[in-house]
Design a protein around this motif. Structure first.
Motif, PDB file in Angstrom:
ATOM      1  N   TRP A 287      29.457  65.124  74.778  1.00 26.64           N
ATOM      2  CA  TRP A 287      30.601  65.436  75.626  1.00 26.64           C
ATOM      3  C   TRP A 287      31.872  65.594  74.793  1.00 26.64           C
ATOM      4  O   TRP A 287      32.694  66.458  75.068  1.00 26.64           O
ATOM      5  CB  TRP A 287      30.803  64.348  76.686  1.00 26.64           C
ATOM      6  CG  TRP A 287      29.900  64.526  77.870  1.00 26.64           C
ATOM      7  CD1 TRP A 287      28.830  63.765  78.194  1.00 26.64           C
ATOM      8  CD2 TRP A 287      29.980  65.552  78.867  1.00 26.64           C
ATOM      9  NE1 TRP A 287      28.234  64.258  79.329  1.00 26.64           N
ATOM     10  CE2 TRP A 287      28.918  65.344  79.774  1.00 26.64           C
ATOM     11  CE3 TRP A 287      30.839  66.626  79.085  1.00 26.64           C
ATOM     12  CZ2 TRP A 287      28.705  66.171  80.872  1.00 26.64           C
ATOM     13  CZ3 TRP A 287      30.624  67.442  80.181  1.00 26.64           C
ATOM     14  CH2 TRP A 287      29.571  67.207  81.057  1.00 26.64           C
ATOM     15  N   ARG A 288      32.012  64.759  73.760  1.00 27.85           N
ATOM     16  CA  ARG A 288      33.188  64.863  72.900  1.00 27.85           C
ATOM     17  C   ARG A 288      33.206  66.199  72.164  1.00 27.85           C
ATOM     18  O   ARG A 288      34.260  66.822  72.014  1.00 27.85           O
ATOM     19  CB  ARG A 288      33.229  63.707  71.914  1.00 27.85           C
ATOM     20  CG  ARG A 288      33.580  62.387  72.594  1.00 27.85           C
ATOM     21  CD  ARG A 288      33.535  61.219  71.657  1.00 27.85           C
ATOM     22  NE  ARG A 288      34.537  61.333  70.605  1.00 27.85           N
ATOM     23  CZ  ARG A 288      34.636  60.471  69.599  1.00 27.85           C
ATOM     24  NH1 ARG A 288      33.820  59.450  69.506  1.00 27.85           N
ATOM     25  NH2 ARG A 288      35.559  60.643  68.683  1.00 27.85           N
ATOM     26  N   VAL A 289      32.031  66.633  71.704  1.00 26.57           N
ATOM     27  CA  VAL A 289      31.935  67.929  71.025  1.00 26.57           C
ATOM     28  C   VAL A 289      32.302  69.043  71.993  1.00 26.57           C
ATOM     29  O   VAL A 289      33.033  69.978  71.649  1.00 26.57           O
ATOM     30  CB  VAL A 289      30.517  68.144  70.436  1.00 26.57           C
ATOM     31  CG1 VAL A 289      30.347  69.563  69.932  1.00 26.57           C
ATOM     32  CG2 VAL A 289      30.251  67.138  69.334  1.00 26.57           C
ATOM     33  N   LEU A 290      31.801  68.953  73.219  1.00 25.51           N
ATOM     34  CA  LEU A 290      32.115  69.966  74.225  1.00 25.51           C
ATOM     35  C   LEU A 290      33.612  70.017  74.513  1.00 25.51           C
ATOM     36  O   LEU A 290      34.202  71.111  74.559  1.00 25.51           O
ATOM     37  CB  LEU A 290      31.338  69.681  75.515  1.00 25.51           C
ATOM     38  CG  LEU A 290      31.612  70.617  76.690  1.00 25.51           C
ATOM     39  CD1 LEU A 290      31.267  72.059  76.337  1.00 25.51           C
ATOM     40  CD2 LEU A 290      30.838  70.164  77.913  1.00 25.51           C
ATOM     41  N   GLU A 291      34.235  68.864  74.672  1.00 24.26           N
ATOM     42  CA  GLU A 291      35.683  68.825  74.916  1.00 24.26           C
ATOM     43  C   GLU A 291      36.458  69.414  73.740  1.00 24.26           C
ATOM     44  O   GLU A 291      37.421  70.154  73.933  1.00 24.26           O
ATOM     45  CB  GLU A 291      36.128  67.388  75.172  1.00 24.26           C
ATOM     46  CG  GLU A 291      35.644  66.826  76.493  1.00 24.26           C
ATOM     47  CD  GLU A 291      35.881  65.332  76.619  1.00 24.26           C
ATOM     48  OE1 GLU A 291      36.420  64.718  75.667  1.00 24.26           O
ATOM     49  OE2 GLU A 291      35.504  64.776  77.661  1.00 24.26           O
ATOM     50  N   PHE A 292      36.013  69.107  72.522  1.00 24.65           N
ATOM     51  CA  PHE A 292      36.670  69.639  71.336  1.00 24.65           C
ATOM     52  C   PHE A 292      36.529  71.155  71.272  1.00 24.65           C
ATOM     53  O   PHE A 292      37.497  71.871  70.989  1.00 24.65           O
ATOM     54  CB  PHE A 292      36.087  68.989  70.074  1.00 24.65           C
ATOM     55  CG  PHE A 292      36.719  69.458  68.803  1.00 24.65           C
ATOM     56  CD1 PHE A 292      38.051  69.190  68.524  1.00 24.65           C
ATOM     57  CD2 PHE A 292      35.990  70.173  67.878  1.00 24.65           C
ATOM     58  CE1 PHE A 292      38.639  69.621  67.341  1.00 24.65           C
ATOM     59  CE2 PHE A 292      36.558  70.611  66.687  1.00 24.65           C
ATOM     60  CZ  PHE A 292      37.883  70.332  66.425  1.00 24.65           C
ATOM     61  N   ALA A 293      35.329  71.662  71.555  1.00 26.21           N
ATOM     62  CA  ALA A 293      35.093  73.112  71.530  1.00 26.21           C
ATOM     63  C   ALA A 293      35.959  73.810  72.575  1.00 26.21           C
ATOM     64  O   ALA A 293      36.518  74.881  72.312  1.00 26.21           O
ATOM     65  CB  ALA A 293      33.620  73.414  71.773  1.00 26.21           C
TER      66      ALA A 293
ATOM     67  N   ALA B  99      38.839  72.738  73.695  1.00 28.20           N
ATOM     68  CA  ALA B  99      40.226  72.679  73.222  1.00 28.20           C
ATOM     69  C   ALA B  99      40.473  73.748  72.158  1.00 28.20           C
ATOM     70  O   ALA B  99      41.518  74.400  72.164  1.00 28.20           O
ATOM     71  CB  ALA B  99      40.536  71.284  72.674  1.00 28.20           C
ATOM     72  N   LEU B 100      39.513  73.929  71.259  1.00 33.45           N
ATOM     73  CA  LEU B 100      39.663  74.962  70.233  1.00 33.45           C
ATOM     74  C   LEU B 100      39.703  76.356  70.849  1.00 33.45           C
ATOM     75  O   LEU B 100      40.496  77.206  70.430  1.00 33.45           O
ATOM     76  CB  LEU B 100      38.501  74.900  69.234  1.00 33.45           C
ATOM     77  CG  LEU B 100      38.510  73.759  68.236  1.00 33.45           C
ATOM     78  CD1 LEU B 100      37.245  73.813  67.388  1.00 33.45           C
ATOM     79  CD2 LEU B 100      39.741  73.826  67.356  1.00 33.45           C
ATOM     80  N   ALA B 101      38.860  76.586  71.837  1.00 35.65           N
ATOM     81  CA  ALA B 101      38.790  77.912  72.467  1.00 35.65           C
ATOM     82  C   ALA B 101      40.084  78.260  73.195  1.00 35.65           C
ATOM     83  O   ALA B 101      40.453  79.434  73.268  1.00 35.65           O
ATOM     84  CB  ALA B 101      37.608  77.971  73.423  1.00 35.65           C
ATOM     85  N   SER B 102      40.775  77.254  73.704  1.00 37.47           N
ATOM     86  CA  SER B 102      41.992  77.541  74.459  1.00 37.47           C
ATOM     87  C   SER B 102      43.253  77.447  73.602  1.00 37.47           C
ATOM     88  O   SER B 102      44.347  77.711  74.095  1.00 37.47           O
ATOM     89  CB  SER B 102      42.109  76.587  75.653  1.00 37.47           C
ATOM     90  OG  SER B 102      42.273  75.261  75.210  1.00 37.47           O
ATOM     91  N   SER B 103      43.121  77.079  72.339  1.00 38.93           N
ATOM     92  CA  SER B 103      44.303  76.944  71.487  1.00 38.93           C
ATOM     93  C   SER B 103      44.717  78.308  70.947  1.00 38.93           C
ATOM     94  O   SER B 103      43.939  79.247  70.890  1.00 38.93           O
ATOM     95  CB  SER B 103      44.019  75.989  70.325  1.00 38.93           C
ATOM     96  OG  SER B 103      43.048  76.534  69.464  1.00 38.93           O
ATOM     97  N   THR B 104      45.959  78.378  70.548  1.00 39.54           N
ATOM     98  CA  THR B 104      46.475  79.609  69.959  1.00 39.54           C
ATOM     99  C   THR B 104      46.668  79.387  68.465  1.00 39.54           C
ATOM    100  O   THR B 104      46.976  78.278  68.014  1.00 39.54           O
ATOM    101  CB  THR B 104      47.819  80.022  70.590  1.00 39.54           C
ATOM    102  OG1 THR B 104      48.752  78.956  70.419  1.00 39.54           O
ATOM    103  CG2 THR B 104      47.663  80.335  72.060  1.00 39.54           C
ATOM    104  N   ILE B 105      46.502  80.437  67.720  1.00 37.67           N
ATOM    105  CA  ILE B 105      46.681  80.366  66.272  1.00 37.67           C
ATOM    106  C   ILE B 105      48.167  80.364  65.973  1.00 37.67           C
ATOM    107  O   ILE B 105      48.912  81.208  66.478  1.00 37.67           O
ATOM    108  CB  ILE B 105      45.981  81.548  65.590  1.00 37.67           C
ATOM    109  CG1 ILE B 105      44.486  81.485  65.851  1.00 37.67           C
ATOM    110  CG2 ILE B 105      46.285  81.555  64.101  1.00 37.67           C
ATOM    111  CD1 ILE B 105      43.724  82.689  65.340  1.00 37.67           C
ATOM    112  N   GLN B 106      48.579  79.400  65.159  1.00 37.21           N
ATOM    113  CA  GLN B 106      49.981  79.314  64.774  1.00 37.21           C
ATOM    114  C   GLN B 106      50.081  79.550  63.281  1.00 37.21           C
ATOM    115  O   GLN B 106      49.201  79.164  62.524  1.00 37.21           O
ATOM    116  CB  GLN B 106      50.540  77.940  65.128  1.00 37.21           C
ATOM    117  CG  GLN B 106      50.526  77.662  66.614  1.00 37.21           C
ATOM    118  CD  GLN B 106      51.045  76.266  66.924  1.00 37.21           C
ATOM    119  OE1 GLN B 106      51.202  75.450  66.042  1.00 37.21           O
ATOM    120  NE2 GLN B 106      51.312  76.016  68.178  1.00 37.21           N
TER     121      GLN B 106
END
Length: 54
Positions: free
Chosen positions: A22-28, A30-37
């Motif tokens: 579940w932690r891996v899923l939550e992390f994935a 979060a990464l998918a919805s983040s924007t590149i800065q």
């Protein structure tokens, strides 16, 4: 996406306890919805000895 990476990830997930899965899923997610800065390369040229814009 590169299939071997997915295969390796799935193999690792299979041996993890469910709470870690579940932690891996939550992390994935979060990464998918983040924007590149970042900083545009032209701004970084001011820190370089060779600066064609000067």
């Amino acid at each position: 996406m590169d299939t071997p990476i997915l295969d390796k990830l799935i193999e690792q997930l299979k041996i993890m306890p469910q709470d870690l899965q579940w932690r891996v899923l939550e992390f994935a997610r979060a990464l998918a919805s983040s924007t590149i800065q970042g900083v545009p390369g032209r701004q970084l040229l001011t820190f370089c000895r060779f600066n064609p814009t000067r």
